[in-house]
Design a protein around this motif. Structure first.
Motif, PDB file in Angstrom:
ATOM      1  N   PRO A 113      -6.701  12.588  34.714  1.00  0.00           N
ATOM      2  CA  PRO A 113      -5.710  13.659  34.580  1.00  0.00           C
ATOM      3  C   PRO A 113      -5.343  14.306  35.921  1.00  0.00           C
ATOM      4  O   PRO A 113      -4.169  14.596  36.178  1.00  0.00           O
ATOM      5  CB  PRO A 113      -6.387  14.659  33.638  1.00  0.00           C
ATOM      6  N   ASP A 114      -6.342  14.514  36.783  1.00  0.00           N
ATOM      7  CA  ASP A 114      -6.068  15.110  38.093  1.00  0.00           C
ATOM      8  C   ASP A 114      -5.270  14.148  38.970  1.00  0.00           C
ATOM      9  O   ASP A 114      -4.373  14.564  39.712  1.00  0.00           O
ATOM     10  CB  ASP A 114      -7.369  15.502  38.792  1.00  0.00           C
ATOM     11  N   GLU A 120      -0.270   9.745  31.094  1.00  0.00           N
ATOM     12  CA  GLU A 120      -0.973  10.941  31.554  1.00  0.00           C
ATOM     13  C   GLU A 120      -0.049  11.834  32.373  1.00  0.00           C
ATOM     14  O   GLU A 120      -0.109  13.066  32.278  1.00  0.00           O
ATOM     15  CB  GLU A 120      -2.199  10.541  32.386  1.00  0.00           C
ATOM     16  N   MET A 121       0.822  11.237  33.151  1.00  0.00           N
ATOM     17  CA  MET A 121       1.773  12.008  33.950  1.00  0.00           C
ATOM     18  C   MET A 121       2.723  12.798  33.057  1.00  0.00           C
ATOM     19  O   MET A 121       3.098  13.935  33.378  1.00  0.00           O
ATOM     20  CB  MET A 121       2.557  11.074  34.875  1.00  0.00           C
ATOM     21  N   HIS A 164       2.269  16.418  32.128  1.00  0.00           N
ATOM     22  CA  HIS A 164       2.456  17.477  33.126  1.00  0.00           C
ATOM     23  C   HIS A 164       3.915  17.848  33.360  1.00  0.00           C
ATOM     24  O   HIS A 164       4.186  18.913  33.920  1.00  0.00           O
ATOM     25  CB  HIS A 164       1.841  17.038  34.464  1.00  0.00           C
ATOM     26  N   THR A 221       2.266  12.875  39.944  1.00  0.00           N
ATOM     27  CA  THR A 221       3.438  13.549  39.376  1.00  0.00           C
ATOM     28  C   THR A 221       4.173  14.371  40.429  1.00  0.00           C
ATOM     29  O   THR A 221       5.394  14.557  40.348  1.00  0.00           O
ATOM     30  CB  THR A 221       3.003  14.457  38.207  1.00  0.00           C
ATOM     31  N   GLN A 222       3.459  14.820  41.442  1.00  0.00           N
ATOM     32  CA  GLN A 222       4.096  15.600  42.501  1.00  0.00           C
ATOM     33  C   GLN A 222       5.090  14.776  43.317  1.00  0.00           C
ATOM     34  O   GLN A 222       5.896  15.335  44.076  1.00  0.00           O
ATOM     35  CB  GLN A 222       3.015  16.218  43.396  1.00  0.00           C
ATOM     36  N   LEU A 250      -1.714  14.173  37.821  1.00  0.00           N
ATOM     37  CA  LEU A 250      -1.033  15.363  38.297  1.00  0.00           C
ATOM     38  C   LEU A 250      -0.619  15.196  39.762  1.00  0.00           C
ATOM     39  O   LEU A 250       0.495  15.579  40.162  1.00  0.00           O
ATOM     40  CB  LEU A 250      -1.938  16.587  38.145  1.00  0.00           C
ATOM     41  N   ARG A 251      -1.482  14.591  40.553  1.00  0.00           N
ATOM     42  CA  ARG A 251      -1.179  14.383  41.979  1.00  0.00           C
ATOM     43  C   ARG A 251      -0.003  13.424  42.155  1.00  0.00           C
ATOM     44  O   ARG A 251       0.895  13.658  42.969  1.00  0.00           O
ATOM     45  CB  ARG A 251      -2.432  13.870  42.700  1.00  0.00           C
TER      46      ARG A 251
END
Length: 218
Positions: A45-46, A74-75, A78, A52-53, A49-50
């Motif tokens: 998940p982390d 997973e992206m 977010h 996704t940036q 998120l990274r």
């Protein structure tokens, strides 16, 4: 005219070159995402998120292949997305083959000698499936991530993926001859006859014809 952004994520250890034959009409803006080396003890998940940036457009389409298909799901937790399309992947861990479930229970995945997998032949088998002995040279250009830490992390994230219920609206394209994620375990997918785990390479003409329609479909 505002173009529809379409982000592509390759499979485990693969480079964006697996998409070199994908050609979408000009109404779409294609962006290719690449694997980053995970941070120490970074969760999926982390990591998602990274990555996704790196999404620079609102409401994009996310398309992921194999492990990349897991990642884009997973992206999508977010950010708001127009659509998620997975290719040669799974929608939950219930679609995993028995050997994945066995590896999770026994932690056998921790015993995989990653340094041996780093040879191009083994990495090709590991990332694309067993039926590739005729095509080793072809895969030399498609496999770009040869980092032991990344491989250990990626294998563990796949095996331990904890999603048990598919997200709503996932479009799933899958070959009925896939030897990594056998079709017998896959539910609710667009089945491609005769396609193996590498349908992103072997069925690019089908994808070029049908991806635009799948993206635009309400």
């Amino acid at each position: 005219m505002t173009k529809i952004p379409v982000y592509f994520m390759p499979g485990l250890a693969a480079s964006t070159m697996i998409f070199e034959r994908i050609a979408l009409p000009e109404v779409f803006e294609v962006v290719l995402l690449e694997w980053e080396i995970p941070l120490e003890k970074e969760s999926l998940p982390d990591y998602a998120l990274r990555i996704t940036q790196k999404i620079k457009h609102p409401n994009p389409v996310l398309i992921g292949v194999s492990f990349g298909g897991i990642l884009v799901q997973e992206m999508a937790l977010h950010i708001a997305v127009r659509k998620v399309i997975i290719i040669s992947s799974v929608k939950s861990n219930l679609e995993f083959p028995t050997r994945f479930k066995f590896a999770k229970t026994t932690k056998a995945y921790k015993l995989i000698p990653m340094n041996l997998i780093l040879s191009i032949e083994n990495l090709a088998r590991f990332s694309f499936g067993e039926k590739i002995n005729q095509r080793i040279k072809l895969y030399e250009k498609f496999l770009s991530v040869r980092d032991i830490g990344y491989l250990q992390w990626a294998v563990e994230q796949v095996i331990l993926w904890n999603r048990t219920k598919p997200a709503d609206g996932i479009i799933h394209i899958h070959g009925d001859a896939d030897d990594v994620f056998p079709i017998k375990n896959i539910k609710d997918c667009i089945r491609i006859k005769g396609a193996t785990h590498i349908l992103i390479l072997s069925k690019y003409k089908w994808l070029n014809e049908n991806l635009p329609k799948l993206i635009m479909k309400d």
